[in-house]
Each structure stands twice: as C-alpha cells, then as structure tokens.
Design an enzyme around this catalytic site. Structure first.
Site, mmCIF file in Angstrom:
data_model
loop_
_atom_site.group_PDB
_atom_site.id
_atom_site.type_symbol
_atom_site.label_atom_id
_atom_site.label_comp_id
_atom_site.label_asym_id
_atom_site.label_seq_id
_atom_site.Cartn_x
_atom_site.Cartn_y
_atom_site.Cartn_z
ATOM 1 N N TYR A 26 1.294 -1.219 0.268
ATOM 2 C CA TYR A 26 0.082 -0.033 0.152
ATOM 3 C C TYR A 26 0.891 1.241 -0.256
ATOM 4 O O TYR A 26 -0.279 2.687 -0.420
ATOM 5 C CB TYR A 26 -1.383 -0.052 1.443
ATOM 6 C CG TYR A 26 -2.279 -1.227 0.995
ATOM 7 C CD1 TYR A 26 -2.712 -0.416 0.276
ATOM 8 C CD2 TYR A 26 -2.134 -2.263 1.201
ATOM 9 C CE1 TYR A 26 -4.370 -1.462 -0.875
ATOM 10 C CE2 TYR A 26 -3.098 -3.467 0.839
ATOM 11 C CZ TYR A 26 -4.136 -2.749 0.440
ATOM 12 O OH TYR A 26 -5.457 -3.845 -0.056
ATOM 13 N N ARG A 60 1.654 1.806 -3.453
ATOM 14 C CA ARG A 60 0.711 2.228 -4.468
ATOM 15 C C ARG A 60 0.474 4.406 -4.024
ATOM 16 O O ARG A 60 -0.078 4.909 -4.691
ATOM 17 C CB ARG A 60 -0.567 1.623 -4.115
ATOM 18 C CG ARG A 60 -0.420 0.162 -4.728
ATOM 19 C CD ARG A 60 -1.996 -0.966 -4.685
ATOM 20 N NE ARG A 60 -3.493 -0.098 -4.551
ATOM 21 C CZ ARG A 60 -4.102 -0.320 -4.887
ATOM 22 N NH1 ARG A 60 -4.097 -1.483 -3.979
ATOM 23 N NH2 ARG A 60 -5.486 0.157 -5.185
ATOM 24 N N GLN A 81 -15.203 2.921 -7.251
ATOM 25 C CA GLN A 81 -15.047 1.626 -6.487
ATOM 26 C C GLN A 81 -13.158 1.468 -6.218
ATOM 27 O O GLN A 81 -12.572 1.165 -6.228
ATOM 28 C CB GLN A 81 -14.765 0.809 -7.328
ATOM 29 C CG GLN A 81 -16.407 -0.115 -7.861
ATOM 30 C CD GLN A 81 -16.338 -0.286 -9.161
ATOM 31 O OE1 GLN A 81 -16.432 -2.261 -8.576
ATOM 32 N NE2 GLN A 81 -16.200 0.044 -10.345
ATOM 33 N N ASN A 82 -13.022 4.063 -7.013
ATOM 34 C CA ASN A 82 -11.701 3.428 -6.814
ATOM 35 C C ASN A 82 -10.446 3.841 -5.566
ATOM 36 O O ASN A 82 -11.625 4.626 -4.450
ATOM 37 C CB ASN A 82 -10.794 4.780 -7.968
ATOM 38 C CG ASN A 82 -11.090 3.800 -8.930
ATOM 39 O OD1 ASN A 82 -11.578 2.499 -9.081
ATOM 40 N ND2 ASN A 82 -11.712 4.660 -10.631
ATOM 41 N N HIS A 133 -14.898 1.611 -1.797
ATOM 42 C CA HIS A 133 -14.232 0.033 -1.148
ATOM 43 C C HIS A 133 -13.401 0.800 -0.223
ATOM 44 O O HIS A 133 -11.602 1.157 -0.634
ATOM 45 C CB HIS A 133 -13.490 0.081 -2.268
ATOM 46 C CG HIS A 133 -13.998 -1.022 -3.069
ATOM 47 N ND1 HIS A 133 -14.193 -1.933 -4.736
ATOM 48 C CD2 HIS A 133 -15.168 -1.912 -2.975
ATOM 49 C CE1 HIS A 133 -14.910 -1.982 -4.712
ATOM 50 N NE2 HIS A 133 -15.458 -2.212 -4.386
ATOM 51 N N THR A 140 -15.282 0.158 -16.283
ATOM 52 C CA THR A 140 -15.377 -0.762 -14.989
ATOM 53 C C THR A 140 -15.203 -2.405 -15.247
ATOM 54 O O THR A 140 -16.440 -2.356 -16.455
ATOM 55 C CB THR A 140 -16.020 -0.314 -13.758
ATOM 56 O OG1 THR A 140 -15.862 -1.971 -12.496
ATOM 57 C CG2 THR A 140 -17.323 -0.324 -14.627
ATOM 58 N N SER A 141 -15.083 -3.248 -14.832
ATOM 59 C CA SER A 141 -15.212 -4.695 -15.424
ATOM 60 C C SER A 141 -16.538 -5.089 -15.034
ATOM 61 O O SER A 141 -17.235 -6.615 -15.759
ATOM 62 C CB SER A 141 -14.167 -5.233 -15.141
ATOM 63 O OG SER A 141 -13.609 -5.978 -13.600
ATOM 64 N N GLU A 152 -13.036 -2.545 -24.007
ATOM 65 C CA GLU A 152 -13.446 -3.551 -24.007
ATOM 66 C C GLU A 152 -14.592 -3.644 -23.209
ATOM 67 O O GLU A 152 -15.352 -3.310 -22.667
ATOM 68 C CB GLU A 152 -12.465 -4.463 -22.454
ATOM 69 C CG GLU A 152 -10.668 -4.003 -23.323
ATOM 70 C CD GLU A 152 -10.154 -3.887 -24.110
ATOM 71 O OE1 GLU A 152 -10.288 -5.135 -25.098
ATOM 72 O OE2 GLU A 152 -8.945 -4.102 -24.824
HETATM 73 P P1 OAD Z 1 -11.086 -4.093 -13.065
HETATM 74 O O1 OAD Z 1 -9.295 -3.860 -13.225
HETATM 75 O O2 OAD Z 1 -11.894 -5.298 -12.698
HETATM 76 O O3 OAD Z 1 -11.805 -3.427 -14.581
HETATM 77 C C1 OAD Z 1 -11.137 -2.185 -15.782
HETATM 78 C C2 OAD Z 1 -11.598 -2.094 -16.371
HETATM 79 O O4 OAD Z 1 -11.399 -1.470 -17.116
HETATM 80 C C3 OAD Z 1 -11.811 -2.478 -17.663
HETATM 81 O O5 OAD Z 1 -13.202 -3.431 -17.747
HETATM 82 C C4 OAD Z 1 -11.036 -2.226 -18.770
HETATM 83 O O6 OAD Z 1 -11.500 -2.631 -19.861
HETATM 84 C C5 OAD Z 1 -11.109 -0.797 -18.444
HETATM 85 N N1 OAD Z 1 -9.883 0.342 -18.920
HETATM 86 C C6 OAD Z 1 -8.537 0.251 -18.758
HETATM 87 N N2 OAD Z 1 -8.255 1.232 -19.037
HETATM 88 C C7 OAD Z 1 -9.617 2.045 -19.678
HETATM 89 C C8 OAD Z 1 -9.896 3.502 -20.138
HETATM 90 N N3 OAD Z 1 -8.368 4.245 -20.948
HETATM 91 N N4 OAD Z 1 -11.028 4.010 -20.106
HETATM 92 C C9 OAD Z 1 -11.825 3.237 -19.317
HETATM 93 N N5 OAD Z 1 -11.923 2.115 -19.411
HETATM 94 C C10 OAD Z 1 -11.231 1.498 -19.034
HETATM 95 O O7 OAD Z 1 -10.965 -3.130 -12.081
HETATM 96 P P2 OAD Z 1 -12.702 -2.586 -11.431
HETATM 97 O O8 OAD Z 1 -13.449 -2.972 -11.963
HETATM 98 O O9 OAD Z 1 -13.071 -0.619 -10.794
HETATM 99 O O10 OAD Z 1 -11.135 -4.169 -5.273
HETATM 100 O O11 OAD Z 1 -12.539 -3.271 -10.179
HETATM 101 C C11 OAD Z 1 -13.098 -3.763 -8.913
HETATM 102 C C12 OAD Z 1 -12.735 -4.212 -8.151
HETATM 103 O O12 OAD Z 1 -11.587 -5.322 -7.865
HETATM 104 C C13 OAD Z 1 -11.366 -3.147 -7.832
HETATM 105 O O13 OAD Z 1 -12.390 -1.777 -6.921
HETATM 106 C C14 OAD Z 1 -10.795 -3.604 -7.108
HETATM 107 C C15 OAD Z 1 -10.740 -4.775 -6.849
HETATM 108 O O14 OAD Z 1 -10.013 -5.551 -6.384
HETATM 109 C C16 OAD Z 1 -11.165 -3.858 -4.073
HETATM 110 O O15 OAD Z 1 -9.906 -3.155 -3.676
HETATM 111 C C17 OAD Z 1 -11.854 -4.276 -3.171
#
Ligand code: OAD
Length: 260
Positions: A78, A81, A112-113, A130, A200-201, A227
């Site tokens: 951390y 980060r 979620q960031n 989060h 977000t995924s 994506e």
């Molecule tokens: P992910 O890493 O799961 O997903 C990131 C998403 O961003 C993917 O769908 C990518 O395609 C997309 N992406 C990448 N570059 C991009 C760009 N330039 N513009 C727009 N989109 C882009 O991240 P989160 O969905 O945030 O939890 O993940 C959710 C949670 O999983 C996080 O908050 C964290 C993690 O474990 C905790 O820390 C509790």
C-alpha cells in the site's frame, strides 16, 4: 436488447435521438467508476493483461488473513501504491465528471477506486465504495489514525491508543463496504435517470449491483470502456473508447443538449 455501440469519438457529437432525448430530460445521474477511469493517469487496473491481480495475489495483499499473516508485506504494497498516486494527476475523464455535476439537478459519483482522483479533480459528490488509500485506522480498536505517513518507511505504524497495527482504510476481499456508502449509492441508483459506467469490469460485488439496480429501475445505462465487460451485457449505449477521450466529448454534447 442490442446496445448501440460507438467506437469513434467524433460520433459522440451525433448520438441517436433516443439517447439525446433521455439526456435532455434527465434530472438525476450517477457516474459509476472503476480503475479504468484512472488508467490514463498512470494508475494500473486490477484485471486485464497488465492488471495488478495478474502479478499479485489478492488473498495475500487485500484480505484480513493476508494482513495478519504478513502485515509488513501488505503495508509495503500500500505504501508503494501511495507513492504511485503521489506522482500522478487526474485526467480529462475525471475533470469531465466535475463538469457534469453542474449539468444535472442530482449528480453522484459512485467510485470503486481508492485513489482519490475524483476529489483531487474537484468532484464534490463522491461515494467511495471501497474506501480510500489516504486514510488509515487501527486494525484492533478501529480508531482513525491521523498521523502523517512516512512513505519511505516499511514499518507498520502502531495505534497510539491501543498499540494495534495500523491498516489502510480500504475494503479488503470478504469485508463489508463502509457504513452508509452502499446505501447512498443504492438510493441514487434507484432514482437515476441516467447511469454512466466508466472503466469498470463490473466483476466485483456488491459494488457491481449499482449499475444493474439503476437499469432495473429504468435508467438509461451508458458504458464507457474500450473493452467488453459485464456491464456491456445490459448497457443501452456503449462508447468503446478510453475514458479520457470519450468523457470530454460526452460532456460537450451534454452541455449543448441541456442548454437547448
Ligand atoms: P478492473 O481492473 O476489474 O477493470 C478495469 C476496467 O477498466 C476494464 O473493464 C478495462 O477494460 C477498463 N479500462 C481500461 N483502460 C480504460 C480506459 N482508458 N478507459 C476506460 N476504461 C478502461 O477494475 P474495477 O472494475 O475497478 O476492489 O475492479 C473492481 C474492484 O476490483 C476494485 O475496486 C478492487 C478490485 O479488486 C478492491 O480493492 C476492494
């Protein structure tokens, strides 16, 4: 339902009439954001080719068990980060959301960031599902820890009240979301006329319930993600573009529509 997909930034100025109509009439909007909105600031995402979870084990670095097994390792990660965050800036997508706040009667960023980039850009209504990397609290007595953190130190600080280990105020796997945060996000999602899902995924629950809830309560769902994701399965409009490109164009369109 087939989503309307756009992959050319120029086409954002000319979205289909049904979308423009919904944008014009909307009173409340929610922006649901994930790691992808900060990708162009230089903050790594979690999943995908270069994602943090392809190189590190979440159960070691982001769980209570991992922290208890090796607090120094978790603290060091951390600290790393935090150092990354001290060297990056919000990008045009974060600033676009600041502008959006002025365009709707109700506007909430549900993120979620943990990177605080929405705050640093100037967004005022932000719910952090989060937690965040800036704050810390005692693992044992839960008291907030407000001493300044020396980013070069690898030693885990101790609570001045009870001597317990200090941890970052982020949500780890298996933990509850911060009290009130999810309820606020849920209430906003239920009454949202438009929900923007950005970077977000949609794979982590309960957070990912927010866009779904908005959809089932009648919101127009707009996804911004280069994506496909789980959100793509039910979005009405998909902007298959990086957020820092798509969001400024989207705000320009919203400004024109909502002034006319
Ligand atoms: P992910 O890493 O799961 O997903 C990131 C998403 O961003 C993917 O769908 C990518 O395609 C997309 N992406 C990448 N570059 C991009 C760009 N330039 N513009 C727009 N989109 C882009 O991240 P989160 O969905 O945030 O939890 O993940 C959710 C949670 O999983 C996080 O908050 C964290 C993690 O474990 C905790 O820390 C509790």
């Amino acid at each position: 339902m087939e989503a309307f997909v756009i992959s050319d930034v120029e086409a954002i100025a000319d979205l289909p009439a049904f979308v423009q109509q919904r944008f014009r009439e909307a009173e409340s909007a929610v922006a649901f954001t994930g790691a992808g909105i900060s990708a162009e600031s230089g903050v790594p995402t979690f999943r995908g080719k270069e994602g943090l979870w392809t190189k590190f084990r979440p159960e070691e670095l982001a769980s209570v068990e991992g922290f208890l097994a090796n607090p120094e390792l978790v603290w060091e990660w951390y600290q790393h980060r935090r150092k990354v965050l001290s060297e990056v800036q919000p990008n045009p997508a974060h600033y676009a959301l600041v502008e959006m706040e002025a365009l709707f009667a109700d506007f909430l960023v549900v993120t979620q960031n943990v990177d605080r980039l929405h705050h640093r850009a100037g967004s005022r209504n932000v719910v952090e599902l989060h937690g965040n990397l800036e704050e810390n609290y005692c693992f044992q007595c839960k008291a907030p820890y407000t001493e300044e953190i020396d980013l070069s130190s690898r030693q885990v600080p101790r609570c001045p009240r009870c001597g317990g280990l200090i941890r970052p105020a982020v949500v780890w796997f298996g933990e509850m979301l911060p009290e009130g945060a999810f309820a606020t996000a849920e209430a906003a999602a239920r009454q949202a006329d438009v929900l923007f899902s950005i970077g977000t995924s949609g794979e982590v629950f309960p957070a990912a319930q927010i866009p779904m809830l908005a959809r089932t309560h009648g919101a127009l769902v707009v996804e911004v993600n280069p994506e496909p994701s789980l959100i793509s399965e039910y979005a009405h409009l998909i902007l298959r573009l990086p957020a820092a490109k798509a969001m400024p164009a989207l705000v320009e369109l919203l400004k024109t529509i909502r002034k006319s």
